[in-house]
Design a protein around this motif. Structure first.
Motif, PDB file in Angstrom:
ATOM      1  N   UNK A 166       0.855  -1.192   0.000  1.00 30.43           N
ATOM      2  CA  UNK A 166       0.000   0.000   0.000  1.00 30.43           C
ATOM      3  C   UNK A 166       0.886   1.236   0.000  1.00 30.43           C
ATOM      4  N   UNK A 167       0.529   2.229  -0.812  1.00 28.73           N
ATOM      5  CA  UNK A 167       1.357   3.413  -1.014  1.00 28.73           C
ATOM      6  C   UNK A 167       0.891   4.550  -0.126  1.00 28.73           C
ATOM      7  N   UNK A 168       1.863   5.328   0.383  1.00 30.97           N
ATOM      8  CA  UNK A 168       1.603   6.481   1.243  1.00 30.97           C
ATOM      9  C   UNK A 168       2.603   7.580   0.906  1.00 30.97           C
ATOM     10  N   UNK A 171       6.124   8.069   5.997  1.00 29.80           N
ATOM     11  CA  UNK A 171       6.329   6.868   6.806  1.00 29.80           C
ATOM     12  C   UNK A 171       5.988   7.134   8.269  1.00 29.80           C
ATOM     13  N   UNK A 172       5.119   8.094   8.523  1.00 36.56           N
ATOM     14  CA  UNK A 172       4.812   8.498   9.886  1.00 36.56           C
ATOM     15  C   UNK A 172       3.924   7.455  10.575  1.00 36.56           C
ATOM     16  N   UNK A 173       3.722   7.657  11.887  1.00 35.75           N
ATOM     17  CA  UNK A 173       3.032   6.645  12.681  1.00 35.75           C
ATOM     18  C   UNK A 173       1.583   6.442  12.241  1.00 35.75           C
ATOM     19  N   UNK A 174       0.896   7.528  11.886  1.00 38.86           N
ATOM     20  CA  UNK A 174      -0.490   7.360  11.455  1.00 38.86           C
ATOM     21  C   UNK A 174      -0.572   6.558  10.161  1.00 38.86           C
ATOM     22  N   UNK A 175       0.465   6.643   9.307  1.00 37.59           N
ATOM     23  CA  UNK A 175       0.503   5.828   8.098  1.00 37.59           C
ATOM     24  C   UNK A 175       0.724   4.357   8.447  1.00 37.59           C
ATOM     25  N   UNK A 176       1.546   4.105   9.476  1.00 38.27           N
ATOM     26  CA  UNK A 176       1.766   2.729   9.932  1.00 38.27           C
ATOM     27  C   UNK A 176       0.454   2.122  10.422  1.00 38.27           C
ATOM     28  N   UNK A 177      -0.295   2.880  11.212  1.00 42.93           N
ATOM     29  CA  UNK A 177      -1.572   2.384  11.717  1.00 42.93           C
ATOM     30  C   UNK A 177      -2.534   2.087  10.566  1.00 42.93           C
ATOM     31  N   UNK A 178      -2.622   3.008   9.611  1.00 41.06           N
ATOM     32  CA  UNK A 178      -3.557   2.817   8.497  1.00 41.06           C
ATOM     33  C   UNK A 178      -3.145   1.618   7.645  1.00 41.06           C
ATOM     34  N   UNK A 179      -1.843   1.428   7.422  1.00 39.21           N
ATOM     35  CA  UNK A 179      -1.385   0.281   6.628  1.00 39.21           C
ATOM     36  C   UNK A 179      -1.779  -1.030   7.297  1.00 39.21           C
ATOM     37  N   UNK A 182      -5.633  -1.555   6.973  1.00 38.43           N
ATOM     38  CA  UNK A 182      -5.989  -1.999   5.622  1.00 38.43           C
ATOM     39  C   UNK A 182      -5.557  -3.437   5.379  1.00 38.43           C
ATOM     40  N   UNK A 183      -4.395  -3.820   5.897  1.00 43.14           N
ATOM     41  CA  UNK A 183      -3.919  -5.192   5.712  1.00 43.14           C
ATOM     42  C   UNK A 183      -4.785  -6.186   6.473  1.00 43.14           C
ATOM     43  N   UNK A 184      -5.148  -5.856   7.719  1.00 45.41           N
ATOM     44  CA  UNK A 184      -5.987  -6.772   8.490  1.00 45.41           C
ATOM     45  C   UNK A 184      -7.364  -6.917   7.836  1.00 45.41           C
ATOM     46  N   UNK A 185      -7.872  -5.814   7.274  1.00 43.12           N
ATOM     47  CA  UNK A 185      -9.127  -5.915   6.527  1.00 43.12           C
ATOM     48  C   UNK A 185      -8.961  -6.801   5.302  1.00 43.12           C
ATOM     49  N   UNK A 186      -7.840  -6.668   4.620  1.00 37.06           N
ATOM     50  CA  UNK A 186      -7.550  -7.439   3.418  1.00 37.06           C
ATOM     51  C   UNK A 186      -7.414  -8.929   3.734  1.00 37.06           C
ATOM     52  N   UNK A 349      -3.721  13.834  13.640  1.00 36.22           N
ATOM     53  CA  UNK A 349      -3.386  13.595  12.232  1.00 36.22           C
ATOM     54  C   UNK A 349      -3.650  12.137  11.893  1.00 36.22           C
ATOM     55  N   UNK A 350      -4.520  11.911  10.930  1.00 37.13           N
ATOM     56  CA  UNK A 350      -4.785  10.581  10.388  1.00 37.13           C
ATOM     57  C   UNK A 350      -4.091  10.463   9.031  1.00 37.13           C
ATOM     58  N   UNK A 351      -4.169   9.294   8.441  1.00 38.24           N
ATOM     59  CA  UNK A 351      -3.502   9.088   7.158  1.00 38.24           C
ATOM     60  C   UNK A 351      -4.096   9.963   6.067  1.00 38.24           C
ATOM     61  N   UNK A 352      -5.396  10.253   6.131  1.00 42.71           N
ATOM     62  CA  UNK A 352      -6.046  10.982   5.045  1.00 42.71           C
ATOM     63  C   UNK A 352      -6.786  12.232   5.506  1.00 42.71           C
TER      64      UNK A 352
END
Length: 502
Positions: A166-168, A171-179, A182-186, A349-352
């Motif tokens: 997944x692209x972001x 590499x900040x912490x909120x991006x780590x959480x979102x990745x 998304x992976x656990x959902x996948x 701050x969230x990923x989006x």
């Protein structure tokens, strides 16, 4: 040295033609000693390897050459000095020998140290649902026609080798959480253990050995999904070798040539589809008769920890809203409600997106901007200021290109010709917090249909729309209906007057 063809010819002449050693020697013009050597039953080829290469000129410069080679060994191959450059550096220091001696010695020196530099590792095995590995890589994509450097998160299940990339933009912490979310959902669940390198967004302190102190927010995330985090030893990337190898695989399969997409969200949808396609066709490296998807659905997926509610994966910082109702974060500025001006707020701050709170109450929410020195406005945040300073509507920066509903926009255009048009339009806007945007828009539409453009007309239409409808008439039951309706008789009044006079 005899070649293989000559040896074969000698053996055929002796064993098929039955010629003697002397005859073979005369026929091929070889010495009888050579012929006897070729006729040994276990010899079909002769090789000669020099045990020691004489290097009279190089021996006096071996120490200097090895020092240069030791400096080059840790470097990537592309950055190492060429053999020609090493030869020239030795010549500058008095070496009078040839280039081939330097080249042969350098090649052998690098070859002897290649195994020790690469290391020897032990293959690892994982049970279904036991662990996943996480890592970042830097790739290139063409987004909206612009070549962009992106950060790609890789999450790989260790047993089935099923993975998601997944692209972001960071590499900040909120991006780590979102990745992870998304992976656990996948995957449809989470593993019992996660394997990471010592990234700062997860690890706060590194001790000798395996002991680590993970930062508080990352521990909260792992606790939420019942994951036990494990950090590799520094410099021991082989401990998460599957995802390290996946970085190279994904780069060759997905990012060469660079993908073209209109947005980052579109790129992530494309990457997810490519991951599914790869899993359905790629053979599992251990169970060769099954694909990665088959191993995942039969073994890995049933063993995953069931998904819980999504983790609120934000990174929170304290900030102070300026007198212009702006909060600065990540080289950008975001507007907040006017009541937060000059006060300390909490920015999440969230990923989006960006959410801003004042004493636990949300005062702003914006899509996150990853530009630099950009300002993101919400014009409605400045409505209380407009009520006091309606003249700011004309040249205020938050109100440029304000995307208003069509009816409000038309009312604003018609009021612009009036001397107090800005004040009247602000009066209309001030009704939005109480009545709602849809109701005010409907009132503007009614006023336009009646060819009325003033604020009073709009507010009148709004008030009429809010007035309750008259109640329905009460129906009288038949049993209470009068059979004889009373009649008005003024003569009775006259009789009363006569009685009073008497």
């Amino acid at each position: 040295m005899m070649i293989v063809e000559t040896i074969a010819k000698i053996r055929r002449l002796a064993n098929v033609e039955r010629m003697t050693i002397r005859e073979i020697s005369r026929e091929l013009r070889l010495s009888r000693k050579v012929v006897r050597k070729a006729l040994r039953p276990d010899v079909t080829a002769f090789t000669y390897k020099r045990k020691r290469q004489p290097r009279p000129q190089l021996d006096t410069h071996i120490g200097q050459l090895e020092a240069l080679l030791a400096e080059e060994l840790p470097k990537p191959k592309r950055q190492r000095l060429s053999y020609t450059r090493l030869f020239e550096m030795l010549r500058e220091n008095g070496y009078a020998g040839g280039y081939d001696s330097v080249r042969r010695y350098a090649q052998r020196w690098f070859k002897e140290r290649a195994v020790s530099a690469q290391g020897v590792f032990v293959p690892l095995a994982f049970a279904p649902g036991e662990a996943y590995q996480f890592d970042w890589s830097h790739e290139t994509a063409i987004i909206d026609g612009t070549t962009t450097q992106i950060k790609v998160a890789h999450v790989r299940l260790c047993h089935s080798r099923f993975f998601l990339v997944r692209a972001y933009p960071r590499e900040t912490q909120e991006m780590v959480f979102d990745a992870h979310e998304q992976a656990f959902r996948f995957f449809g669940g989470a593993c019992r253990r996660g394997i990471y390198d010592n990234m700062r967004t997860a690890v706060a302190t590194i001790f000798i050995g395996r002991q680590r102190i993970f930062n508080r927010r990352f521990e909260q995330f792992c606790s939420h999904h019942l994951v036990e985090p494990t950090a590799c030893n520094p410099g021991a990337g082989w401990e998460k070798g599957q995802v390290e190898n996946q970085v190279r695989t994904a780069r060759n399969r997905f990012f060469k040539p660079p993908p073209r997409c209109g947005s980052l969200a579109e790129l992530n949808e494309w990457l997810e589809a490519r991951c599914l396609t790869w899993a359905r066709t790629a053979a599992h490296p251990v169970q060769r008769d099954r694909t990665v998807m088959e191993v995942f659905t039969r073994e890995d997926q049933p063993a995953l920890v069931p998904l819980r509610l999504p983790f609120d994966g934000f990174h929170e910082v304290e900030a102070v809203a300026s007198s212009t109702c702006l909060v600065r974060f990540d080289h950008n500025r975001y507007s907040v409600a006017a009541r937060a001006a000059g006060r300390q707020v909490q920015l999440r701050a969230y990923a989006e997106r960006i959410a801003i709170f004042l004493n636990g109450e949300i005062v702003a929410q914006h899509p996150r901007s990853f530009a630099r020195h950009a300002t993101v406005y919400d014009p409605w945040h400045y409505l209380p200021v407009l009520a006091r300073k309606p003249g700011a509507l004309r040249n205020g920066e938050p109100f440029r290109d304000w995307d208003l509903p069509d009816a409000l926009r038309r009312i604003r255009q018609r009021l612009a010709v009036h001397p107090d048009g800005d004040r009247q339009f602000v009066t209309i806007l001030s009704a939005v917090p109480e009545a709602g945007l849809e109701a005010v828009e409907a009132a503007c539409t009614s006023a336009l249909e009646a060819r009325l453009n003033s604020a009073d007309a709009v507010l009148n239409c709004l008030a009429r729309a809010r007035d309750p409808e008259p109640p329905a008439p009460i129906l009288t039951p038949a049993s209470l209906t009068l059979g004889l309706l009373p009649e008005a008789d003024c003569a009775r009044y006259d009789s009363l007057r006569a009685a009073v006079r008497a």
